[in-house]
Design a protein around this motif. Structure first.
Motif, short mmCIF file in Angstrom:
data_model
loop_
_atom_site.label_atom_id
_atom_site.label_comp_id
_atom_site.label_asym_id
_atom_site.label_seq_id
_atom_site.Cartn_x
_atom_site.Cartn_y
_atom_site.Cartn_z
N VAL A 61 0.87 -1.17 0.00
CA VAL A 61 0.00 0.00 0.00
C VAL A 61 0.91 1.23 0.00
O VAL A 61 1.75 1.38 0.88
CB VAL A 61 -0.94 0.03 1.23
N VAL A 62 0.73 2.07 -1.00
CA VAL A 62 1.48 3.32 -1.08
C VAL A 62 0.50 4.42 -0.67
O VAL A 62 -0.58 4.55 -1.23
CB VAL A 62 2.01 3.57 -2.51
N VAL A 63 0.90 5.22 0.33
CA VAL A 63 0.02 6.25 0.88
C VAL A 63 0.47 7.61 0.35
O VAL A 63 1.63 7.99 0.49
CB VAL A 63 0.06 6.24 2.42
N GLY A 64 -0.47 8.33 -0.25
CA GLY A 64 -0.18 9.68 -0.72
C GLY A 64 -0.42 9.81 -2.20
O GLY A 64 -0.38 8.83 -2.95
N ALA A 65 -0.67 11.05 -2.64
CA ALA A 65 -0.94 11.31 -4.05
C ALA A 65 0.11 12.22 -4.68
O ALA A 65 -0.08 12.73 -5.77
CB ALA A 65 -2.33 11.93 -4.22
N ALA A 81 4.32 3.78 -6.85
CA ALA A 81 3.23 2.82 -7.02
C ALA A 81 3.24 2.23 -8.42
O ALA A 81 3.06 1.01 -8.59
CB ALA A 81 1.89 3.50 -6.73
N VAL A 82 3.44 3.06 -9.43
CA VAL A 82 3.49 2.58 -10.81
C VAL A 82 4.64 1.59 -10.99
O VAL A 82 4.49 0.53 -11.59
CB VAL A 82 3.59 3.76 -11.81
N GLU A 83 5.81 1.94 -10.46
CA GLU A 83 6.97 1.05 -10.59
C GLU A 83 6.74 -0.28 -9.86
O GLU A 83 7.04 -1.34 -10.39
CB GLU A 83 8.22 1.75 -10.04
N LEU A 84 6.17 -0.22 -8.65
CA LEU A 84 5.90 -1.43 -7.89
C LEU A 84 4.86 -2.32 -8.56
O LEU A 84 4.91 -3.54 -8.45
CB LEU A 84 5.40 -1.06 -6.49
N ALA A 85 3.90 -1.71 -9.24
CA ALA A 85 2.79 -2.46 -9.85
C ALA A 85 3.26 -3.50 -10.86
O ALA A 85 2.55 -4.46 -11.13
CB ALA A 85 1.80 -1.50 -10.50
N THR A 93 -1.86 -1.01 -3.91
CA THR A 93 -2.98 -0.11 -3.69
C THR A 93 -2.39 1.27 -3.43
O THR A 93 -1.46 1.41 -2.64
CB THR A 93 -3.82 -0.54 -2.47
N LEU A 94 -2.94 2.28 -4.08
CA LEU A 94 -2.54 3.66 -3.85
C LEU A 94 -3.64 4.31 -3.03
O LEU A 94 -4.77 4.43 -3.50
CB LEU A 94 -2.33 4.40 -5.18
N ALA A 95 -3.35 4.69 -1.80
CA ALA A 95 -4.34 5.29 -0.90
C ALA A 95 -4.11 6.79 -0.84
O ALA A 95 -3.04 7.24 -0.44
CB ALA A 95 -4.21 4.67 0.49
#
Length: 189
Positions: free
Chosen positions: A83-87, A95-99, A105-107
């Motif tokens: 879970v990556v927190v923040g925009a 988040a894109v790289e981890l995906a 999940t991007l929260a």
């Protein structure tokens, strides 16, 4: 205290106040002590004190918690739930790289604003610099030079001259420019 050429380097010091006098700046150090200088470079940036909010249950959480500055690669997270927190752009890029290798999940509290880190095989900062899109102003300074206080400059501000100004990719370029302009101004005095 250490001297490098003509620079005096002090570590473990916190500046409590800066005041402009007629010909110089007076700096008051926390815990006592004073300094005087013809110029001040405010280079604290925005990443010196990363904020980790008090999250309920964090003490009991057995997983790994990282700040964006601590993230290096998706490899250790392959096949894991993340879970990556923040925009912010860093959070979204991570988040894109981890995906590519993890369930992500991007929260966020707000809609995502995203600029891809790589465009046409090149780093985003290269394109913004080459196209001239990496330029922005701020009412209190112009490209890091204070507009109302002679001898005061800034390095590492968000959007100081552009998107990468407060990142490792762009701060060096800004610092070089500000240092040259500050040196030229001091030589004229």
């Amino acid at each position: 205290m250490e001297h490098v050429d003509v620079a005096e380097i002090r570590t473990g010091c916190r500046v409590a106040a800066v005041r402009r006098t007629r010909d110089a700046f007076g700096l008051e150090l926390a815990g006592g002590g004073r300094l005087s200088a013809r110029a001040v470079v405010a280079a604290s940036g925005t990443f010196g004190q990363p904020h980790r909010p008090a999250l309920p249950g964090l003490a009991e959480f057995t997983g790994q918690v990282l700040r964006a500055a601590e993230y290096r690669s998706p490899v250790p997270f392959a096949g894991r739930r993340v879970v990556v927190v923040g925009a912010g752009n860093s959070a979204v890029q991570i988040a894109v790289e981890l995906a590519a290798t993890a369930r992500v999940t991007l929260a966020t509290r707000a809609p995502v604003k995203f600029a891809a880190q790589r465009l046409l095989g090149r780093d985003l900062h290269l394109w913004t610099t080459r196209t001239g899109l990496d330029a922005a102003g701020d009412p209190r300074h112009r490209e890091g030079i204070a507009t109302g206080v002679r001898g005061l400059v800034f390095v590492g501000l968000e959007w100081q001259r552009g998107l990468s100004s407060n990142s490792l990719c762009g701060v060096g370029r800004d610092a070089d420019r500000v240092a040259r302009r500050l040196a030229a101004g001091l030589a004229r005095r």
